[in-house]
Design a protein around this motif. Structure first.
Motif, PDB file in Angstrom:
ATOM      1  N   PRO A 222       0.773  -1.246   0.000  1.00 12.84           N
ATOM      2  CA  PRO A 222       0.000   0.000   0.000  1.00 12.84           C
ATOM      3  C   PRO A 222       0.802   1.293   0.000  1.00 12.84           C
ATOM      4  O   PRO A 222       0.207   2.373  -0.035  1.00 12.84           O
ATOM      5  N   LEU A 223       2.122   1.236   0.039  1.00 15.19           N
ATOM      6  CA  LEU A 223       2.925   2.452   0.075  1.00 15.19           C
ATOM      7  C   LEU A 223       4.098   2.307  -0.884  1.00 15.19           C
ATOM      8  O   LEU A 223       4.979   1.479  -0.672  1.00 15.19           O
ATOM      9  N   ASN A 224       4.102   3.110  -1.925  1.00 18.99           N
ATOM     10  CA  ASN A 224       5.143   2.997  -2.948  1.00 18.99           C
ATOM     11  C   ASN A 224       6.347   3.869  -2.573  1.00 18.99           C
ATOM     12  O   ASN A 224       6.732   4.779  -3.291  1.00 18.99           O
ATOM     13  N   ILE A 225       6.937   3.571  -1.427  1.00 13.56           N
ATOM     14  CA  ILE A 225       8.130   4.257  -0.927  1.00 13.56           C
ATOM     15  C   ILE A 225       9.167   3.187  -0.606  1.00 13.56           C
ATOM     16  O   ILE A 225       8.915   2.298   0.207  1.00 13.56           O
ATOM     17  N   LEU A 226      10.315   3.263  -1.248  1.00 12.68           N
ATOM     18  CA  LEU A 226      11.340   2.239  -1.081  1.00 12.68           C
ATOM     19  C   LEU A 226      12.084   2.384   0.240  1.00 12.68           C
ATOM     20  O   LEU A 226      12.489   1.376   0.832  1.00 12.68           O
ATOM     21  N   HIS A 227      12.269   3.627   0.691  1.00  9.94           N
ATOM     22  CA  HIS A 227      13.042   3.835   1.910  1.00  9.94           C
ATOM     23  C   HIS A 227      12.330   3.216   3.105  1.00  9.94           C
ATOM     24  O   HIS A 227      11.173   3.492   3.378  1.00  9.94           O
ATOM     25  N   TYR A 228      13.040   2.357   3.787  1.00  7.59           N
ATOM     26  CA  TYR A 228      12.556   1.645   4.966  1.00  7.59           C
ATOM     27  C   TYR A 228      11.518   0.565   4.632  1.00  7.59           C
ATOM     28  O   TYR A 228      10.835   0.062   5.521  1.00  7.59           O
ATOM     29  N   TYR A 229      11.409   0.192   3.363  1.00 11.22           N
ATOM     30  CA  TYR A 229      10.587  -0.967   3.015  1.00 11.22           C
ATOM     31  C   TYR A 229      11.244  -2.184   3.652  1.00 11.22           C
ATOM     32  O   TYR A 229      12.434  -2.424   3.476  1.00 11.22           O
ATOM     33  N   THR A 230      10.483  -2.944   4.418  1.00 16.16           N
ATOM     34  CA  THR A 230      11.047  -4.000   5.268  1.00 16.16           C
ATOM     35  C   THR A 230      10.417  -5.352   4.960  1.00 16.16           C
ATOM     36  O   THR A 230       9.204  -5.452   4.790  1.00 16.16           O
ATOM     37  N   LEU A 231      11.253  -6.381   4.905  1.00 17.96           N
ATOM     38  CA  LEU A 231      10.804  -7.747   4.673  1.00 17.96           C
ATOM     39  C   LEU A 231      11.295  -8.659   5.793  1.00 17.96           C
ATOM     40  O   LEU A 231      12.368  -8.439   6.356  1.00 17.96           O
ATOM     41  N   THR A 232      10.519  -9.680   6.088  1.00 13.95           N
ATOM     42  CA  THR A 232      10.995 -10.743   6.964  1.00 13.95           C
ATOM     43  C   THR A 232      11.938 -11.632   6.149  1.00 13.95           C
ATOM     44  O   THR A 232      11.906 -11.620   4.909  1.00 13.95           O
ATOM     45  N   PRO A 233      12.783 -12.427   6.806  1.00 13.23           N
ATOM     46  CA  PRO A 233      13.659 -13.335   6.050  1.00 13.23           C
ATOM     47  C   PRO A 233      12.882 -14.270   5.132  1.00 13.23           C
ATOM     48  O   PRO A 233      13.306 -14.516   3.994  1.00 13.23           O
ATOM     49  N   GLN A 234      11.762 -14.775   5.611  1.00 13.15           N
ATOM     50  CA  GLN A 234      10.955 -15.673   4.782  1.00 13.15           C
ATOM     51  C   GLN A 234      10.444 -14.955   3.542  1.00 13.15           C
ATOM     52  O   GLN A 234      10.484 -15.495   2.427  1.00 13.15           O
ATOM     53  N   MET A 235       9.976 -13.722   3.714  1.00 14.91           N
ATOM     54  CA  MET A 235       9.492 -12.942   2.573  1.00 14.91           C
ATOM     55  C   MET A 235      10.616 -12.666   1.587  1.00 14.91           C
ATOM     56  O   MET A 235      10.432 -12.723   0.361  1.00 14.91           O
ATOM     57  N   ALA A 236      11.807 -12.357   2.109  1.00 17.41           N
ATOM     58  CA  ALA A 236      12.937 -12.055   1.240  1.00 17.41           C
ATOM     59  C   ALA A 236      13.388 -13.285   0.463  1.00 17.41           C
ATOM     60  O   ALA A 236      13.735 -13.193  -0.727  1.00 17.41           O
ATOM     61  N   ARG A 237      13.393 -14.448   1.112  1.00 22.32           N
ATOM     62  CA  ARG A 237      13.770 -15.671   0.397  1.00 22.32           C
ATOM     63  C   ARG A 237      12.763 -15.992  -0.704  1.00 22.32           C
ATOM     64  O   ARG A 237      13.152 -16.378  -1.815  1.00 22.32           O
ATOM     65  N   GLU A 238      11.487 -15.833  -0.395  1.00 24.83           N
ATOM     66  CA  GLU A 238      10.460 -16.092  -1.404  1.00 24.83           C
ATOM     67  C   GLU A 238      10.597 -15.114  -2.562  1.00 24.83           C
ATOM     68  O   GLU A 238      10.490 -15.490  -3.729  1.00 24.83           O
ATOM     69  N   MET A 239      10.873 -13.833  -2.253  1.00 26.62           N
ATOM     70  CA  MET A 239      11.038 -12.811  -3.289  1.00 26.62           C
ATOM     71  C   MET A 239      12.212 -13.130  -4.205  1.00 26.62           C
ATOM     72  O   MET A 239      12.091 -13.068  -5.441  1.00 26.62           O
ATOM     73  N   THR A 240      13.361 -13.479  -3.619  1.00 27.31           N
ATOM     74  CA  THR A 240      14.530 -13.744  -4.452  1.00 27.31           C
ATOM     75  C   THR A 240      14.315 -14.986  -5.313  1.00 27.31           C
ATOM     76  O   THR A 240      14.736 -15.020  -6.477  1.00 27.31           O
ATOM     77  N   GLY A 241      13.659 -15.999  -4.762  1.00 27.43           N
ATOM     78  CA  GLY A 241      13.365 -17.185  -5.562  1.00 27.43           C
ATOM     79  C   GLY A 241      12.485 -16.852  -6.749  1.00 27.43           C
ATOM     80  O   GLY A 241      12.727 -17.325  -7.878  1.00 27.43           O
ATOM     81  N   TRP A 242      11.474 -16.038  -6.517  1.00 20.66           N
ATOM     82  CA  TRP A 242      10.573 -15.631  -7.604  1.00 20.66           C
ATOM     83  C   TRP A 242      11.316 -14.815  -8.666  1.00 20.66           C
ATOM     84  O   TRP A 242      11.138 -15.039  -9.873  1.00 20.66           O
ATOM     85  N   LEU A 243      12.177 -13.897  -8.235  1.00 22.51           N
ATOM     86  CA  LEU A 243      12.888 -13.048  -9.184  1.00 22.51           C
ATOM     87  C   LEU A 243      13.899 -13.838 -10.002  1.00 22.51           C
ATOM     88  O   LEU A 243      14.099 -13.571 -11.198  1.00 22.51           O
ATOM     89  N   ILE A 244      14.539 -14.800  -9.394  1.00 19.66           N
ATOM     90  CA  ILE A 244      15.516 -15.622 -10.120  1.00 19.66           C
ATOM     91  C   ILE A 244      14.827 -16.477 -11.170  1.00 19.66           C
ATOM     92  O   ILE A 244      15.346 -16.685 -12.278  1.00 19.66           O
ATOM     93  N   GLN A 245      13.624 -16.948 -10.870  1.00 20.15           N
ATOM     94  CA  GLN A 245      12.913 -17.849 -11.778  1.00 20.15           C
ATOM     95  C   GLN A 245      12.097 -17.125 -12.837  1.00 20.15           C
ATOM     96  O   GLN A 245      11.753 -17.711 -13.878  1.00 20.15           O
ATOM     97  N   SER A 246      11.756 -15.850 -12.596  1.00 15.85           N
ATOM     98  CA  SER A 246      10.877 -15.130 -13.524  1.00 15.85           C
ATOM     99  C   SER A 246      11.660 -14.629 -14.732  1.00 15.85           C
ATOM    100  O   SER A 246      12.789 -14.147 -14.601  1.00 15.85           O
ATOM    101  N   ASN A 247      11.030 -14.730 -15.902  1.00 16.28           N
ATOM    102  CA  ASN A 247      11.698 -14.186 -17.085  1.00 16.28           C
ATOM    103  C   ASN A 247      11.383 -12.697 -17.214  1.00 16.28           C
ATOM    104  O   ASN A 247      10.498 -12.156 -16.547  1.00 16.28           O
ATOM    105  N   ARG A 248      12.106 -12.048 -18.100  1.00 15.54           N
ATOM    106  CA  ARG A 248      11.987 -10.595 -18.256  1.00 15.54           C
ATOM    107  C   ARG A 248      10.575 -10.177 -18.620  1.00 15.54           C
ATOM    108  O   ARG A 248      10.076  -9.148 -18.147  1.00 15.54           O
ATOM    109  N   ARG A 249       9.909 -10.962 -19.454  1.00 13.59           N
ATOM    110  CA  ARG A 249       8.578 -10.588 -19.898  1.00 13.59           C
ATOM    111  C   ARG A 249       7.603 -10.490 -18.728  1.00 13.59           C
ATOM    112  O   ARG A 249       6.758  -9.596 -18.680  1.00 13.59           O
ATOM    113  N   VAL A 250       7.738 -11.410 -17.778  1.00 10.76           N
ATOM    114  CA  VAL A 250       6.869 -11.382 -16.587  1.00 10.76           C
ATOM    115  C   VAL A 250       7.114 -10.112 -15.782  1.00 10.76           C
ATOM    116  O   VAL A 250       6.175  -9.442 -15.330  1.00 10.76           O
ATOM    117  N   LEU A 251       8.374  -9.757 -15.604  1.00 10.30           N
ATOM    118  CA  LEU A 251       8.707  -8.590 -14.799  1.00 10.30           C
ATOM    119  C   LEU A 251       8.283  -7.295 -15.479  1.00 10.30           C
ATOM    120  O   LEU A 251       7.864  -6.340 -14.816  1.00 10.30           O
TER     121      LEU A 251
END
Length: 496
Positions: A222-251
């Protein structure tokens, strides 16, 4: 420079992937950027194999830096400095490139930062924007990854690794499995990282910011501000896995996708994923302040770094938009009885809220609550996380009679838990009552006080202040007492 011309300063960050110039206006605790422009040069592309700067990037750099030089001088920026990082310091033709720039701009200091200096500037930048930061700073660029430990005693154990997104891609020949092995090997060589386990990981650099921007879009945060955007370790691991597997067209389909960074995303995500495994942080915090803000803190405003950036911003906004600079402290004392068990975090935010409590005084009354909410939610300030933004914005919207079910309050409802939402609502209602009594003047607040005991919440008015009573005051007192689960009363006979 004319005597009445505001002080300005400028810094160019000449990196392996891009070059960016920022011009700062004035000297304040929170750097104020009035010009911020980036050009992608890819100076470091091919450096791993050739040992030299990319020739096409060198030619582009000369043109871009000529433009930046003209703009900085046209804006009377002083100091103005160019900071070159990994690609220039590592390339065989780096000194030759810098010499050519000095011929073009003989009056401009050009510094080739060592990896240790680059890490230190990044750490200073993080502390500029998050002064309470305590943990590990990781600053990723095109050519290198800087790691440095920060705590209340200072900055320690700086390291630089050849894990920038361009260099890693070159070293791995574009293969992510090879990049994973390279990152693991490099990180294993930094022995002090063992001491960072369970600490906070602060992420700096354009490639890491690109990950956050994609995650915000993907999750409809709900807030498009990068500064102080915070993730839990689980969220960060899920995010990196998704980004590594996603192709450019999806992004590319995601709103606001940083298209010029998409080729770097898989390598930045790989570095972050390996770093997560190495240090097992308690949380991951993205920081937009880095090398450039560190330069500002070191060279322009070192004497202001001990100030609280959020309090400094609140006072500046009060001076600019409010009607009184003496009322906020009186308000803080007057409503303290409402918050007897507050934490230091809440006390700090309550003080800030009092300084911000009149910034909507000149806005259109039909939009005053919403305008104030958005101004605070989106304000450019260090020292404030997303939960604090939402809590302060909610409190000040309620102070201006915003309805808690208003559609525009949706970010606060999404970001705040029930207890924090109630705290913000209570703070807003207490400020609303105070302003009903005093009309924005400290004089009328004197001779009134609130008391809270087991019998309820009582408003005491001396004989000199009985005139300020009225239906609106009683309604607002009753509403405040209700949210606190107490009965309201007014004592007009007190002489205390």
């Amino acid at each position: 420079m004319l005597a009445d011309t505001p002080a300005r300063s400028a810094v160019v960050d000449l990196g392996s992937n891009s070059v960016r110039m920022v011009v700062f206006d004035g000297i304040s605790r929170n750097p104020v950027s009035i010009f911020n422009e980036k050009a992608v040069l890819r100076l470091g592309r091919g450096l791993t194999h050739t040992g030299r700067l990319n020739e096409e990037g060198v030619a582009l750099a000369v043109d871009v830096l000529r433009r930046f030089h003209a703009i900085a001088r046209g804006m009377n920026a002083d100091p103005f400095e160019i900071l070159a990082t990994a690609a220039v310091r590592d390339a065989a033709n780096g000194p030759e490139f810098v010499a050519s720039l000095r011929e073009i701009m003989p009056d401009v200091p050009i510094r080739i930062l060592s990896g240790i200096e680059e890490a230190d500037h990044a750490a200073l930048g993080v502390l500029c924007g998050i002064p309470e930061a305590n943990g590990l700073v990781a600053d990723i660029g095109g050519g290198s990854l800087e790691l440095i430990r920060i705590d209340s005693e200072g900055r320690h154990d700086a390291n630089t690794l050849p894990l920038g997104v361009i260099r890693l891609g070159d070293r791995a020949n574009g293969d992510l499995a090879a990049a994973k092995a390279i990152a693991d090997a490099e990180l294993a060589g930094v022995e002090w990282l063992e001491t960072m386990k369970g600490r906070t990981l602060y992420l700096v650099g354009g490639a890491f910011r690109a990950l956050a921007r994609l995650q915000i879009a993907r999750t409809s945060y709900p807030l498009n501000i990068l500064h102080y955007y915070t993730l839990t370790p689980q969220m960060a691991r899920e995010m990196t896995g998704w980004l590594i597997q996603s192709n450019r067209r999806v992004l590319e389909r995601l709103p606001g996708a940083p298209r010029k960074r998409l080729d770097d995303v898989p390598f930045a995500a790989t570095v972050l994923r390996r770093l997560l495994k190495r240090v097992s942080p308690d949380r991951i915090v993205f920081c937009v302040d880095g090398l450039r803000e560190g330069w500002y803190a070191l060279n322009v405003a070192p004497h202001l770094q001990q100030e609280d950036p959020l309090e400094a911003m609140a006072r500046q906004m009060c001076e600019r938009f409010g009607r009184s600079t003496t009322l906020p402290d009186a308000l803080f004392d007057w409503i303290s009885v409402i918050f007897p068990d507050e934490s230091e975090y809440q006390k700090r935010l309550r003080k800030v809220a009092c300084w911000l409590s009149d910034i909507g005084s000149h806005d259109h009354p039909e939009y005053r609550a919403e305008q104030t909410f958005l101004r605070i939610l989106w304000m450019q300030s260090g020292g404030i996380d997303h939960r604090a933004r939402a809590a302060l914005a909610l409190a000040l919207a309620v102070r201006y009679e915003g309805e808690v079910d208003a559609a525009w309050l949706a970010p606060a409802r999404a970001l705040l838990d029930a207890d924090t939402f109630t705290w913000g609502l209570t703070l807003g209602l207490s400020l609303r009552l105070a302003y009903s009594l005093c009309g924005g003047t400290e004089t009328l607040l004197r001779g009134t006080r609130l008391e809270r005991d087991q019998d309820g919440l009582c408003l005491y008015l001396t004989s000199a202040r009985v005139a300020v009573r009225g239906d609106s005051v009683r309604r607002r007192l009753t509403r405040l007492a209700q949210i606190m689960g107490q009965e309201a009363s007014v004592d007009e006979a007190s002489s205390g």
